[in-house]
Scaffold this motif. Structure first.
Motif, short mmCIF file in Angstrom:
data_model
loop_
_atom_site.label_atom_id
_atom_site.label_comp_id
_atom_site.label_asym_id
_atom_site.label_seq_id
_atom_site.Cartn_x
_atom_site.Cartn_y
_atom_site.Cartn_z
N LYS A 2 0.83 -1.20 0.00
CA LYS A 2 0.00 0.00 0.00
C LYS A 2 0.87 1.25 0.00
O LYS A 2 2.00 1.25 0.48
CB LYS A 2 -0.92 0.02 1.22
N ARG A 3 0.31 2.32 -0.57
CA ARG A 3 1.04 3.57 -0.74
C ARG A 3 0.46 4.68 0.13
O ARG A 3 -0.76 4.79 0.25
CB ARG A 3 0.98 4.02 -2.20
N GLN A 33 4.71 2.01 1.13
CA GLN A 33 5.56 2.80 0.25
C GLN A 33 5.13 4.25 0.46
O GLN A 33 3.98 4.60 0.17
CB GLN A 33 5.40 2.38 -1.20
N GLU A 45 -1.34 9.90 -10.73
CA GLU A 45 -0.84 8.92 -9.76
C GLU A 45 -1.97 8.00 -9.29
O GLU A 45 -1.81 6.78 -9.20
CB GLU A 45 -0.19 9.63 -8.58
N GLN A 47 -4.68 7.31 -10.94
CA GLN A 47 -5.07 6.46 -12.06
C GLN A 47 -4.09 5.30 -12.23
O GLN A 47 -4.49 4.16 -12.46
CB GLN A 47 -5.14 7.27 -13.35
N ASN A 48 -2.80 5.61 -12.11
CA ASN A 48 -1.76 4.59 -12.31
C ASN A 48 -1.75 3.54 -11.21
O ASN A 48 -1.36 2.39 -11.44
CB ASN A 48 -0.38 5.23 -12.41
N TYR A 49 -2.11 3.93 -10.00
CA TYR A 49 -1.99 3.02 -8.86
C TYR A 49 -3.32 2.81 -8.14
O TYR A 49 -3.35 2.64 -6.92
CB TYR A 49 -0.91 3.52 -7.90
N GLU A 52 -4.00 0.67 -4.86
CA GLU A 52 -2.79 0.56 -4.05
C GLU A 52 -2.63 1.72 -3.07
O GLU A 52 -1.88 1.62 -2.11
CB GLU A 52 -1.54 0.50 -4.94
N VAL A 53 -3.30 2.83 -3.34
CA VAL A 53 -3.13 4.02 -2.51
C VAL A 53 -4.00 3.92 -1.27
O VAL A 53 -5.21 3.77 -1.35
CB VAL A 53 -3.48 5.31 -3.31
#
Length: 105
Positions: A2-3, A33, A45, A47-49, A52-53
């Motif tokens: 996870k971010r 992260q 960001e 959209q890309n992840y 995960e956020v």
């Protein structure tokens, strides 16, 4: 993994906060992260992840962008807040990490 994203204006102070947050997370045995990006790159960001956020924290200098960015994060059920100004100014990574973890839980 996870971010935890810190979105800011320029990034110098925020990078120092990230370093201290990473040390604190490692000391606690947490696996996140943690990194900083310019606020204007947040949409891409997310959209890309997607998925995960865990949380987004805005630097105090871009607090006026909170509601605009909340529209992005709410659609993905990602909590967002402005970093506590005192914790940010004193580079208190432990306190900023606590703020992030409170939002996640």
């Amino acid at each position: 993994m996870k971010r935890i994203i810190l979105a800011c204006a320029a990034g110098m102070s925020t990078s120092m906060v990230v370093t201290r947050m990473e040390k604190e997370a490692a000391a606690r045995g947490l696996n996140y992260q943690i990194y900083a990006i310019p606020e204007q790159e947040l949409r891409e960001e997310l959209q890309n992840y997607a998925g995960e956020v865990a949380v987004v924290l805005l630097g105090p200098q871009v607090r006026f962008k909170l509601e605009e960015n909340r529209k992005l994060t709410d659609s993905q059920r990602i909590p967002i807040a402005v970093i506590d100004t005192l914790a940010y100014g004193t580079l208190n990574g432990a306190k900023v990490l606590d703020q992030a973890l409170t939002l996640i839980n």
